[in-house]
Design a protein around this motif. Structure first.
Motif, PDB file in Angstrom:
ATOM      1  N   ASP A 366     -26.392  18.893  19.646  1.00  0.00           N
ATOM      2  CA  ASP A 366     -26.925  19.832  20.631  1.00  0.00           C
ATOM      3  C   ASP A 366     -28.356  20.196  20.275  1.00  0.00           C
ATOM      4  O   ASP A 366     -28.611  20.864  19.271  1.00  0.00           O
ATOM      5  CB  ASP A 366     -26.041  21.079  20.674  1.00  0.00           C
ATOM      6  N   ALA A 367     -29.300  19.774  21.130  1.00  0.00           N
ATOM      7  CA  ALA A 367     -30.716  20.079  20.877  1.00  0.00           C
ATOM      8  C   ALA A 367     -30.969  21.575  20.941  1.00  0.00           C
ATOM      9  O   ALA A 367     -31.882  22.088  20.287  1.00  0.00           O
ATOM     10  CB  ALA A 367     -31.592  19.347  21.896  1.00  0.00           C
ATOM     11  N   GLY A 368     -30.166  22.301  21.728  1.00  0.00           N
ATOM     12  CA  GLY A 368     -30.336  23.745  21.820  1.00  0.00           C
ATOM     13  C   GLY A 368     -30.053  24.453  20.516  1.00  0.00           C
ATOM     14  O   GLY A 368     -30.523  25.575  20.301  1.00  0.00           O
ATOM     15  N   GLN A 369     -29.254  23.837  19.642  1.00  0.00           N
ATOM     16  CA  GLN A 369     -28.956  24.410  18.328  1.00  0.00           C
ATOM     17  C   GLN A 369     -29.759  23.742  17.221  1.00  0.00           C
ATOM     18  O   GLN A 369     -29.443  23.900  16.040  1.00  0.00           O
ATOM     19  CB  GLN A 369     -27.457  24.283  18.038  1.00  0.00           C
ATOM     20  N   GLY A 370     -30.784  22.996  17.614  1.00  0.00           N
ATOM     21  CA  GLY A 370     -31.631  22.336  16.626  1.00  0.00           C
ATOM     22  C   GLY A 370     -31.141  20.975  16.189  1.00  0.00           C
ATOM     23  O   GLY A 370     -31.705  20.381  15.261  1.00  0.00           O
ATOM     24  N   GLY A 371     -30.085  20.453  16.823  1.00  0.00           N
ATOM     25  CA  GLY A 371     -29.562  19.146  16.440  1.00  0.00           C
ATOM     26  C   GLY A 371     -30.453  18.009  16.906  1.00  0.00           C
ATOM     27  O   GLY A 371     -30.931  18.018  18.039  1.00  0.00           O
ATOM     28  N   ASP A 372     -30.671  17.027  16.049  1.00  0.00           N
ATOM     29  CA  ASP A 372     -31.540  15.893  16.395  1.00  0.00           C
ATOM     30  C   ASP A 372     -30.842  14.556  16.181  1.00  0.00           C
ATOM     31  O   ASP A 372     -31.507  13.527  16.035  1.00  0.00           O
ATOM     32  CB  ASP A 372     -32.832  15.937  15.576  1.00  0.00           C
ATOM     33  N   LEU A 373     -29.500  14.562  16.161  1.00  0.00           N
ATOM     34  CA  LEU A 373     -28.776  13.323  15.874  1.00  0.00           C
ATOM     35  C   LEU A 373     -29.033  12.259  16.932  1.00  0.00           C
ATOM     36  O   LEU A 373     -29.168  11.070  16.606  1.00  0.00           O
ATOM     37  CB  LEU A 373     -27.271  13.609  15.769  1.00  0.00           C
ATOM     38  N   LEU A 374     -29.119  12.656  18.207  1.00  0.00           N
ATOM     39  CA  LEU A 374     -29.370  11.680  19.267  1.00  0.00           C
ATOM     40  C   LEU A 374     -30.731  11.017  19.083  1.00  0.00           C
ATOM     41  O   LEU A 374     -30.881   9.813  19.308  1.00  0.00           O
ATOM     42  CB  LEU A 374     -29.275  12.352  20.631  1.00  0.00           C
ATOM     43  N   ASP A 375     -31.712  11.797  18.665  1.00  0.00           N
ATOM     44  CA  ASP A 375     -33.035  11.214  18.399  1.00  0.00           C
ATOM     45  C   ASP A 375     -32.968  10.256  17.210  1.00  0.00           C
ATOM     46  O   ASP A 375     -33.627   9.211  17.204  1.00  0.00           O
ATOM     47  CB  ASP A 375     -34.055  12.319  18.114  1.00  0.00           C
ATOM     48  N   ARG A 376     -32.186  10.611  16.205  1.00  0.00           N
ATOM     49  CA  ARG A 376     -32.035   9.730  15.051  1.00  0.00           C
ATOM     50  C   ARG A 376     -31.375   8.408  15.459  1.00  0.00           C
ATOM     51  O   ARG A 376     -31.741   7.339  14.961  1.00  0.00           O
ATOM     52  CB  ARG A 376     -31.197  10.415  13.964  1.00  0.00           C
ATOM     53  N   ILE A 377     -30.378   8.479  16.356  1.00  0.00           N
ATOM     54  CA  ILE A 377     -29.707   7.261  16.798  1.00  0.00           C
ATOM     55  C   ILE A 377     -30.678   6.354  17.538  1.00  0.00           C
ATOM     56  O   ILE A 377     -30.644   5.123  17.394  1.00  0.00           O
ATOM     57  CB  ILE A 377     -28.497   7.624  17.680  1.00  0.00           C
ATOM     58  N   ILE A 378     -31.556   6.951  18.341  1.00  0.00           N
ATOM     59  CA  ILE A 378     -32.582   6.152  19.024  1.00  0.00           C
ATOM     60  C   ILE A 378     -33.463   5.433  18.002  1.00  0.00           C
ATOM     61  O   ILE A 378     -33.769   4.238  18.133  1.00  0.00           O
ATOM     62  CB  ILE A 378     -33.427   7.052  19.933  1.00  0.00           C
ATOM     63  N   LEU A 379     -33.865   6.152  16.960  1.00  0.00           N
ATOM     64  CA  LEU A 379     -34.703   5.542  15.918  1.00  0.00           C
ATOM     65  C   LEU A 379     -33.936   4.466  15.154  1.00  0.00           C
ATOM     66  O   LEU A 379     -34.510   3.442  14.766  1.00  0.00           O
ATOM     67  CB  LEU A 379     -35.195   6.626  14.952  1.00  0.00           C
ATOM     68  N   ILE A 380     -32.622   4.692  14.935  1.00  0.00           N
ATOM     69  CA  ILE A 380     -31.804   3.685  14.248  1.00  0.00           C
ATOM     70  C   ILE A 380     -31.771   2.397  15.059  1.00  0.00           C
ATOM     71  O   ILE A 380     -31.919   1.285  14.513  1.00  0.00           O
ATOM     72  CB  ILE A 380     -30.380   4.227  14.017  1.00  0.00           C
ATOM     73  N   ARG A 381     -31.570   2.515  16.371  1.00  0.00           N
ATOM     74  CA  ARG A 381     -31.517   1.316  17.225  1.00  0.00           C
ATOM     75  C   ARG A 381     -32.854   0.578  17.203  1.00  0.00           C
ATOM     76  O   ARG A 381     -32.901  -0.652  17.188  1.00  0.00           O
ATOM     77  CB  ARG A 381     -31.147   1.706  18.647  1.00  0.00           C
ATOM     78  N   LYS A 382     -33.962   1.343  17.201  1.00  0.00           N
ATOM     79  CA  LYS A 382     -35.280   0.698  17.130  1.00  0.00           C
ATOM     80  C   LYS A 382     -35.463   0.003  15.781  1.00  0.00           C
ATOM     81  O   LYS A 382     -35.986  -1.107  15.702  1.00  0.00           O
ATOM     82  CB  LYS A 382     -36.377   1.740  17.352  1.00  0.00           C
ATOM     83  N   GLN A 383     -35.047   0.703  14.708  1.00  0.00           N
ATOM     84  CA  GLN A 383     -35.177   0.131  13.364  1.00  0.00           C
ATOM     85  C   GLN A 383     -34.372  -1.156  13.233  1.00  0.00           C
ATOM     86  O   GLN A 383     -34.871  -2.173  12.716  1.00  0.00           O
ATOM     87  CB  GLN A 383     -34.703   1.157  12.338  1.00  0.00           C
TER      88      GLN A 383
END
Length: 687
Positions: A366-383
Motif C-alpha cells: 500500500d503506497a498510502g502506508q509508505g509501501g514500495d513493494l510494487l515499485d521494487r517488483i517493477i525494478l526486479i522485472r527490468k533488472q
C-alpha cells in the motif's frame, strides 16, 4: 470537391494564418486602424469571446481546451490593440465607429455619471471576483498537480505491474499527467495577463475621459457639458466593447480551471448533480412556502415552491422506475451470464507468477502506508530483463486470508514454489562469519539463500552493522527472495509466447538469421527448449542473435536439444566463463578423474525425453558425496564451485548433481576460450 480541397489547404496553413494574425495585432497596436475597420475588429473580438465561453461550458475535461492559456494571451493583446486604436480615434476625432457609439448611448441613457458607475462596477467585478478567483484556483491547481505527480506515477506503475493496464495505456496516462501539470502552470501565468488587462482598462478609461475633456475644450472649442458628454459616451462605449469580451473570457477561464474531469459537459453535470435528490427539492419548496407565509412576495415564492415540489415528485418517480428497470436488467444479465460458457472458460485462466501475502504484509504494498513493494517488483522485472534476456511476465500481488499474517508465498503457474515470513517492524541481520551474541533478535533463516539470521529491532540496527552484520528491511528480504526464485525458475517461466516476442524483436535487427532458422531448420518450440536449457543453468539469452546463428549452423547436423544447447554454450563461452574468473583472471576449477567421465559416458542411455545416466544408485550416491566434499573444500578457500569436464558428459553430469548441488557450475573444455588460464584446485576421485 473544390470547397473541400480549399478547406483542407486552409487547415494545413493554420500555423501561417495564426502567425500573420499575431503580427497583425502588433501592427494595429502601433499604427491603429480607421473607424470602419475598427467596427469589424470589435465585432470579431466579441464573437471570439462568446465562442471561447461556450467552448468552456461544453468542455468535459480541461485538457480538451489546453490551448486556452495561449489563446488568453492572444485575446488580451488583441483587446489592448483595440484599446490603443480607439483611444487614438477618440482623442483625435471625437469619434470611434458605430459600435462604440451605440454601446455608449445604450449604457449612458443620457446620464454620463450613471454610465461611468456601471462601467466601474463591471471592471471591479471582473478584476476582484472572476479574474482574481481564477488566478488563485490556477495557482493552487498547478501546485497540487505538481505535488501529486509522483503519487500518480507510482499508481500508474502499480496498475501496469498488476496487469490492469497495458504499456500503451500507461504511456497515455503519464502523458496526461504531464500535460495537466503544464496546463495548470500555464493557466496560472495566463491569468495574470487578464488581471493586468483589467487594470489597464481603468487607466485607459481615466486617460480618455480627462484627456478627451481637455482636448475637446482647448482644441475643438466645445462647451464643458458637450465635451464631458461626448468623451464620456465614447470612453464608456470603448470600455464596454472591450471589457464585456474580457469578462466573457475571464468567466471561461474560471469555468475551465474549476472544472473537474468528467464524462459529460457542465450543463449535463449540473442537471445530474443539482437535481438528483428529491428530498432537497421538497425541503426547498417548504422553505419558499414558509417565506411566503411570513410576508415575502407570495406570487414568485409560491410559483417557485410549486416548481421545485413538482420537479422533486417527477424525479422521485423517475428514480424508482429506473431502479426497477435496472434491477430487472441486472437479474436478466446474471441469468444470461450464468448460461454463457465463456464464464466457465474465464475461470480456467491462471496467472503465470503470483505473490500472495498475509494481511499484516499489506502495508508493504500500500503506497498510502509508505509501501514500495510494487515499485521494487517493477525494478526486479527490468533488472532480470537485462540479466536473463527476456521479460518476466507480470507478477500478480494479492492478499490471502488463509495465510498467516506475516507469511507470503510465491507461486508459479498456480503451484507454490517458495514461502517465507517477515516481521515488518524489524530488520533482518545476518553475518558473513563470526556471530555477535550481544546482538539480540529472533532467530530465523534468510529465505533466499538459507543463511542463519535474526530479526532485530531498529534500535540495535546501527550496533549490528558495526559488528559486521548485513542488515536489510523486510521489503528488501522479500524482493531478494523473489528475485532469486525468478532466476532459479526462469527456465519454467519462459513460454513459447515469450520466445515469439523475442523472435519478433530479433527479426527487426537480424531478419536473415530468423528467417533461415524458423521454421525451416527448427520450430519455435525447439528454440524454446534450447533457451530453457540455458536459463536452467542461469545462462543469459540476451545475446539472442549469437544463439540463433549458432543454432542455424548446428541444426542441419542434429536436432537433439541437449547437443544443440552445448553448441550454443560454446558460442556463448566468453559470456559464460567471465563471471567465474578470479581477480588474477584465472579460472579455479575442480576436475573429474577420467575413469568417472568414462563411466558416465558408458552408462548414457537415450530416451524420448532426452538422454539419462543409468548408474547404480549406490555408486551415484558415493560419487555425489565425493563431489560435495570437494565443493565444500574449495568454498572454504573462498572460490566459486566450478567443475570442468569433457563436453560429451557435461550436461549429463549437471543433471546428476543439480538436485543436491544446485549452485555447482559445470563447464566443458570447449567453453574455455583463448586466453583463459585454468587453476586446478582438486580432482574428484572415485575409490
Amino acid at each position: 470537391m473544390a470547397t473541400t480541397t480549399r478547406a483542407g489547404r486552409l487547415a494545413r496553413n493554420t500555423d501561417i494564418i495564426v502567425a500573420i494574425g499575431i503580427v497583425g495585432i502588433i501592427v494595429v497596436m502601433v499604427l491603429g486602424v480607421p473607424a470602419g475597420w475598427l467596427d469589424f475588429l470589435i465585432t470579431l473580438n466579441i464573437t471570439g469571446s462568446v465562442l471561447i465561453l461556450l467552448l468552456a461550458v461544453f468542455t468535459k475535461d480541461p485538457l480538451e481546451f489546453s490551448v486556452l492559456p495561449s489563446l488568453l494571451l492572444t485575446m488580451t493583446l488583441f483587446r489592448l490593440a483595440l484599446n490603443l486604436s480607439t483611444t487614438k480615434l477618440i482623442l483625435l476625432e471625437a469619434h470611434a465607429g458605430q459600435v462604440i457609439q451605440q454601446f455608449g448611448q445604450f449604457v449612458i441613457q443620457g446620464n454620463p455619471v450613471v454610465g461611468f458607475i456601471v462601467f466601474c462596477i463591471l471592471v471591479v467585478v471582473q478584476f476582484m471576483v472572476i479574474t482574481k478567483g481564477a488566478e488563485r484556483v490556477s495557482e493552487v491547481g498547478a501546485r497540487f498537480t505538481l505535488d501529486a505527480m509522483p503519487g500518480k506515477q507510482m499508481s500508474i506503475d502499480a496498475d501496469l505491474n498488476a496487469g490492469i493496464i497495458t504499456d500503451q495505456e500507461a504511456r497515455t496516462r503519464r502523458l496526461n499527467i504531464q500535460q495537466e501539470a503544464d496546463f495548470y502552470g500555464a493557466m496560472d501565468g495566463a491569468s495574470k495577463f487578464v488581471k493586468g488587462d483589467a487594470i489597464a482598462a481603468i487607466i485607459i478609461l481615466l486617460i480618455n475621459i480627462i484627456g478627451g475633456f481637455i482636448i475637446g475644450m482647448v482644441t475643438k472649442g466645445m462647451a464643458v457639458t458637450d465635451a464631458l458628454y461626448t468623451y464620456t459616451l465614447l470612453t464608456i462605449g470603448d470600455g464596454l466593447v472591450t471589457q464585456i469580451p474580457a469578462l466573457l473570457i475571464s468567466t471561461a477561464t474560471g469555468l475551465i480551471v474549476t472544472r473537474a474531469a468528467s464524462d459529460s459537459n457542465l450543463g449535463q453535470d449540473l442537471a445530474k448533480q443539482l437535481f438528483r435528490t428529491p428530498k432537497a427539492l421538497y425541503i426547498t419548496s417548504g422553505v419558499l412556502i414558509a417565506l411566503a407565509i411570513f410576508g415575502m412576495p407570495r406570487v414568485p415564492m409560491l410559483m417557485f415552491a410549486a416548481a421545485t415540489a413538482g420537479m422533486g415528485y417527477y424525479l422521485q418517480r423517475s428514480t424508482a422506475q429506473a431502479a426497477k428497470i435496472e434491477s430487472a436488467a441486472a437479474v436478466k444479465n446474471d441469468m444470461d451470464e450464468t448460461k454463457k460458457p465463456e464464464n466457465v472458460m474465464n475461470m480456467l485462466g491462471m496467472d503465470h507468477m503470483e505473490l500472495e501475502i498475509g494481511y499484516a504484509l499489506i502495508s508493504l504494498v500500500d503506497a498510502g502506508q509508505g509501501g514500495d513493494l510494487l515499485d521494487r517488483i517493477i525494478l526486479i522485472r527490468k533488472q532480470l530483463a537485462g540479466e536473463l534476456g527476456f521479460i518476466v511476465p507480470v507478477i500478480r500481488v494479492r492478499d490471502n486470508m488463509n495465510l498467516q499474517p506475516n507469511q507470503y508465498t510465491i507461486k508459479l503457474k498456480g503451484a507454490e514454489v517458495a514461502s517465507g515470513e517477515l516481521m515488518t517492524d524489524h530488520y533482518l541481520a545476518f553475518s558473513g562469519g563470526i556471530e555477535d551474541d550481544s546482538i539480540q533478535g529472533v532467530p530465523t533463516k534468510e529465505p533466499a539463500f538459507g543463511l542463519d539470521a535474526k530479526w532485530i529491532n531498529a534500535s540495535v540496527r546501527e550496533q549490528a552493522e558495526l559488528s559486521g552484520y548485513t542488515v536489510v528491511d523486510a521489503p528488501t528480504v522479500l524482493a531478494t527472495h523473489l528475485t532469486e526464485i525468478l532466476k532459479t525458475h526462469a527456465h519454467e517461466i519462459i513460454s513459447r509466447q515469450d520466445v515469439k516476442k523475442l523472435m519478433d524483436h530479433a527479426k527487426e535487427q537480424s531478419p536473415a538469421v530468423v528467417e533461415e532458422l524458423i521454421p525451416d531448420l527448427l520450430s519455435l518450440g525447439q528454440v524454446q527448449k534450447v533457451l530453457s536449457n540455458l536459463l536452467r543453468e542461469r545462462v543469459s539469452v540476451r545475446d539472442l542473435v549469437t544463439i540463433l546463428e549458432t543454432l542455424a549452423d548446428s541444426a542441419p547436423l542434429t536436432k537433439d536439444i541437449d547437443r544443440l544447447t552445448e553448441h550454443v554454450r560454446q558460442g556463448l563461452a566468453r559470456q559464460i566463463v567471465q563471471p567465474f574468473l578470479n581477480p588474477q583472471k584465472k579460472l579455479p576449477v575442480l576436475t573429474l578423474e577420467p575413469r568417472i567421465e568414462q563411466m558416465i559416458l558408458d552408462n548414457l542411455r537415450p530416451s524420448d525425453y532426452g538422454s539419462y545416466v543409468n548408474i547404480d544408485p549406490n555408486v551415484l550416491q558415493k560419487l555425489l558425496k565425493k563431489i560435495g566434499a570437494q565443493v565444500e573444500k574449495i568454498m572454504l578457500q573462498g572460490h566459486n564451485p566450478v567443475m570442468l569436464c569433457a563436453p560429451v558428459v557435461r550436461i549429463s553430469l549437471k543433471r546428476m548433481t543439480e538436485r543436491q548441488l544446485p549452485h555447482l557450475v559445470i563447464l566443458s573444455y570447449n567453453e574455455l576460450v583463448q586466453g583463459i588460464e585454468v587453476q586446478a584446485l582438486g580432482m574428484v576421485v572415485l575409490d
